[in-house]
Design a protein around this motif. Structure first.
Motif, PDB file in Angstrom:
ATOM      1  N   ASN A 179       8.794   1.067   1.946  1.00 32.63           N
ATOM      2  CA  ASN A 179       7.943   0.750   3.095  1.00 32.63           C
ATOM      3  C   ASN A 179       8.513   1.345   4.381  1.00 32.63           C
ATOM      4  O   ASN A 179       7.795   1.980   5.170  1.00 32.63           O
ATOM      5  CB  ASN A 179       7.804  -0.764   3.237  1.00 32.63           C
ATOM      6  CG  ASN A 179       6.748  -1.339   2.314  1.00 32.63           C
ATOM      7  OD1 ASN A 179       6.220  -0.656   1.451  1.00 32.63           O
ATOM      8  ND2 ASN A 179       6.441  -2.609   2.497  1.00 32.63           N
ATOM      9  N   MET A 180       9.810   1.121   4.602  1.00 40.70           N
ATOM     10  CA  MET A 180      10.419   1.607   5.832  1.00 40.70           C
ATOM     11  C   MET A 180      10.408   3.130   5.903  1.00 40.70           C
ATOM     12  O   MET A 180      10.048   3.713   6.926  1.00 40.70           O
ATOM     13  CB  MET A 180      11.861   1.086   5.932  1.00 40.70           C
ATOM     14  CG  MET A 180      11.980  -0.421   6.084  1.00 40.70           C
ATOM     15  SD  MET A 180      13.710  -0.946   6.030  1.00 40.70           S
ATOM     16  CE  MET A 180      14.374  -0.043   7.430  1.00 40.70           C
ATOM     17  N   ALA A 198       6.868   4.582   6.538  1.00 40.97           N
ATOM     18  CA  ALA A 198       6.429   4.415   7.922  1.00 40.97           C
ATOM     19  C   ALA A 198       7.157   5.383   8.860  1.00 40.97           C
ATOM     20  O   ALA A 198       6.544   6.001   9.739  1.00 40.97           O
ATOM     21  CB  ALA A 198       6.656   2.974   8.371  1.00 40.97           C
ATOM     22  N   SER A 231      -0.152   5.823   6.878  1.00 38.87           N
ATOM     23  CA  SER A 231       0.720   5.037   5.997  1.00 38.87           C
ATOM     24  C   SER A 231       0.120   3.708   5.576  1.00 38.87           C
ATOM     25  O   SER A 231       0.466   3.179   4.509  1.00 38.87           O
ATOM     26  CB  SER A 231       2.058   4.777   6.702  1.00 38.87           C
ATOM     27  OG  SER A 231       1.885   3.977   7.861  1.00 38.87           O
ATOM     28  N   LEU A 255       0.997   1.336   2.351  1.00 37.48           N
ATOM     29  CA  LEU A 255       1.956   0.240   2.505  1.00 37.48           C
ATOM     30  C   LEU A 255       1.344  -1.109   2.174  1.00 37.48           C
ATOM     31  O   LEU A 255       2.018  -1.982   1.601  1.00 37.48           O
ATOM     32  CB  LEU A 255       2.512   0.229   3.932  1.00 37.48           C
ATOM     33  CG  LEU A 255       3.372   1.428   4.333  1.00 37.48           C
ATOM     34  CD1 LEU A 255       4.053   1.174   5.663  1.00 37.48           C
ATOM     35  CD2 LEU A 255       4.414   1.721   3.269  1.00 37.48           C
ATOM     36  N   THR A 293      10.245  -3.090   8.501  1.00 36.41           N
ATOM     37  CA  THR A 293       9.374  -1.968   8.858  1.00 36.41           C
ATOM     38  C   THR A 293       9.028  -2.008  10.342  1.00 36.41           C
ATOM     39  O   THR A 293       9.060  -0.979  11.037  1.00 36.41           O
ATOM     40  CB  THR A 293       8.092  -1.995   8.012  1.00 36.41           C
ATOM     41  OG1 THR A 293       8.431  -1.892   6.626  1.00 36.41           O
ATOM     42  CG2 THR A 293       7.166  -0.858   8.383  1.00 36.41           C
ATOM     43  N   SER A 336       3.890  -2.751  16.631  1.00 33.44           N
ATOM     44  CA  SER A 336       4.787  -2.709  15.470  1.00 33.44           C
ATOM     45  C   SER A 336       4.871  -4.073  14.802  1.00 33.44           C
ATOM     46  O   SER A 336       4.880  -4.177  13.570  1.00 33.44           O
ATOM     47  CB  SER A 336       6.174  -2.242  15.905  1.00 33.44           C
ATOM     48  OG  SER A 336       6.127  -0.956  16.474  1.00 33.44           O
ATOM     49  N   GLY A 342       3.810  -4.869  10.938  1.00 28.97           N
ATOM     50  CA  GLY A 342       4.707  -5.530   9.994  1.00 28.97           C
ATOM     51  C   GLY A 342       4.154  -6.850   9.490  1.00 28.97           C
ATOM     52  O   GLY A 342       4.283  -7.183   8.307  1.00 28.97           O
TER      53      GLY A 342
END
Length: 531
Positions: free
Chosen positions: A29-30, A33, A83, A87, A144, A158, A162
């Motif tokens: 995931n991280m 992104a 993304s 995700l 993330t 953000s 998340g």
């Protein structure tokens, strides 16, 4: 005794087992992104290019639906648009697998009955599994969000992104909890959970593609997109997701209290009146895996239909030489033939996705061994090599068949919508099948791990596939290598959409690598103890 007795101990045990799986999903995931931020910065370095790209996307609803939602010519919106479609699905998938792994799979193996005899409460295993799945989703969404803030994106957006990733994971953890109570086996529970995930994604995609947004509003995946991070942050949708997740968990507990241990609420379908006749290793593997192969074929066909519809965008880009050439030049790709570049990229996407199929087959080999079913078969004159060879033969042939399905469906529809119906289907089919050696090599790495490190083989197989996909689909284009990085096998597959020349060398090398890995894995399997 309390129905929750032993929950803390079981949660600790589940966390110990998840240490080989959950970190990979969180890292995926991280990295996805973050890499897409760099991808957008490289491909669209100026506001003018972003605006031109966004204008083309907005006119093509099928392509716009791949990311989900309305896109704006801004770095944060474009990056999350690219993304988010992945995700949210990844978070949901990880949650489903986690809940099934620590509940129904434990009942199938007989360990849940032993734990109940040791004084654990009836609701303890399900509660522990939900806590671990929810915590993994939360950690994935939180890290993330922090990574995006560290990359320079706006903190509120953000946080919303998340939180949306976390909320989707929670909903599908609840879906899996209900599926576990309905089904009698872990395989059926997994099928129900992933089928629900597939339906949710298709509803979301069709809703965006046809602009029938009520379909998107009915999809848990759609709720994540409708949060609209970096745009207007609809926080109340997170409350809706949390409420649905809580309701599903309450339903799961109610069903749990009404079923017997090891049983399911839905009765199993009766089998045939008589047992099948003797079968060889390939026939036995076919009976075990034909359902999985059929579901994969259906999913690949649906994806091929979607990519063929998105091919109209490639046609629009080809009609805009300045935009098309600019995008390709910034991505490090060829400087001509936008339609050929699109076809090449689509075949790479399908190849990376289908490379997961042999990984799942290796996982099934391990589950057959740990469940004791392999030991029963090997008590007959069937040898280990013939038993494993039957599964691997089906994995190889199944992978090739899936690539063929993708090539036929995508090629025919693309020829009808955009290209030449006489010329495009054979070229697309050849392009898909050219990736067979690379797909096999990914599965072969899992076979070697299964022979040498059986307990870690599932984690190693997943790690190999994830790294291959990330290096090929993200790191390659990001750093100017159109066909992926030299660290993954798909980089060495010749481009059949290029000048048309044929070079057998890369194929022979990939086949030799696959044979060496499979041979090493089978040799190690022959020498080690089962279990």
């Amino acid at each position: 005794m309390s129905a929750l007795a032993g929950t803390r101990t079981l949660a600790g045990l589940a966390l110990r087992r998840e240490r080989a799986v959950a970190p990979w999903w969180i890292a995926l995931n991280m990295s996805m992104a973050l890499l897409l931020i760099g991808y957008i910065q490289r491909v669209m370095p100026t506001d003018a290019v972003k605006a031109a790209y966004t204008a083309v996307i907005s006119r093509n609803t099928f392509f716009q639906a791949l990311g989900g939602g309305f896109v704006e010519p801004r770095l944060d919106v474009l990056a999350t648009w690219r993304s988010g479609g992945f995700l949210y699905v990844a978070s949901a998938f990880a949650a489903v697998m986690c809940v099934v792994r620590h509940t129904r799979a434990e009942e199938d193996a007989g360990r849940a009955e032993l734990l109940r005899a040791a004084g654990t409460g009836r609701r303890a295993p399900l509660t522990a599994a939900l806590l671990v799945a929810a915590g993994t989703s939360l950690l994935g969404g939180l890290l993330t969000a922090l990574a995006l803030v560290a990359a320079g994106l706006e903190p509120v957006g953000s946080a919303a992104y998340g939180a949306a990733i976390t909320a989707v994971g929670w909903v599908f953890a609840g879906v899996a909890a209900v599926a576990v109570q309905l089904s009698r086996t872990a395989r059926t529970a997994t099928t129900i959970g992933l089928f629900t995930l597939g339906v949710a994604y298709v509803m979301r995609y069709i809703g965006d593609a046809t602009r029938q947004y009520w379909l998107k509003a009915l999809s848990p995946i759609g709720w994540g997109h409708l949060v609209r991070p970096y745009q207007d942050e609809r926080w109340w949708l997170l409350g809706l997701s949390a409420g649905v997740a809580a309701a599903l968990c309450a339903l799961a507990y109610a069903l749990l209290d009404r079923r017997d241990l090891g049983a399911g609420m839905v009765p199993e379908r009766l089998g045939p009146a008589s047992a099948p006749g003797p079968r060889g290793p390939v026939g036995t593997a076919w009976r075990l895996h034909r359902g999985l192969l059929a579901r994969w074929a259906a999913g690949v066909a649906v994806l091929a239909i979607a990519t063929a519809g998105a091919g109209t965008l490639a046609g629009q880009l080809a009609a805009m030489p300045g935009i098309a050439q600019g995008l390709l030049r910034n991505m490090g790709g060829p400087t001509g033939g936008a339609l050929d570049v699109y076809q090449r990229y689509m075949t790479l996407i399908f190849a990376h996705v289908i490379a997961l199929y042999p990984v799942l087959m290796v996982r099934r080999l391990r589950s057959e061994e740990t469940s004791g079913r392999a030991e029963t078969l090997l008590a007959t004159p069937l040898t280990r090599l013939r038993w494993a060879g039957g599964h691997l033969a089906l994995a190889g042939l199944g992978s090739a068949a899936l690539l063929a399905v993708a090539g036929v469906v995508h090629g025919v529809l693309y020829g009808l919508l955009v290209g030449d119906l006489a010329a495009d289907p054979p070229r697309v089919l050849a392009g898909m099948l050219s990736h067979v050696p690379a797909v096999w090599s990914v599965g072969a790495a899992g076979v070697l791990a299964y022979g040498l490190l059986p307990r870690a083989s599932v984690a190693v197989s997943w790690a190999v596939w994830i790294l291959t996909a990330v290096l090929g689909q993200l790191a390659g284009p990001l750093y100017g290598m159109w066909a992926g990085t030299p660290l993954e096998p798909f980089h060495y597959v010749p481009d059949v959409f290029g000048d048309g020349s044929f070079d057998a060398g890369p194929y022979l090398l990939l086949f030799a690598l696959t044979a060496a890995l499979v041979g090493g894995g089978l040799l190690a399997l022959r020498r080690r103890d089962l279990g």
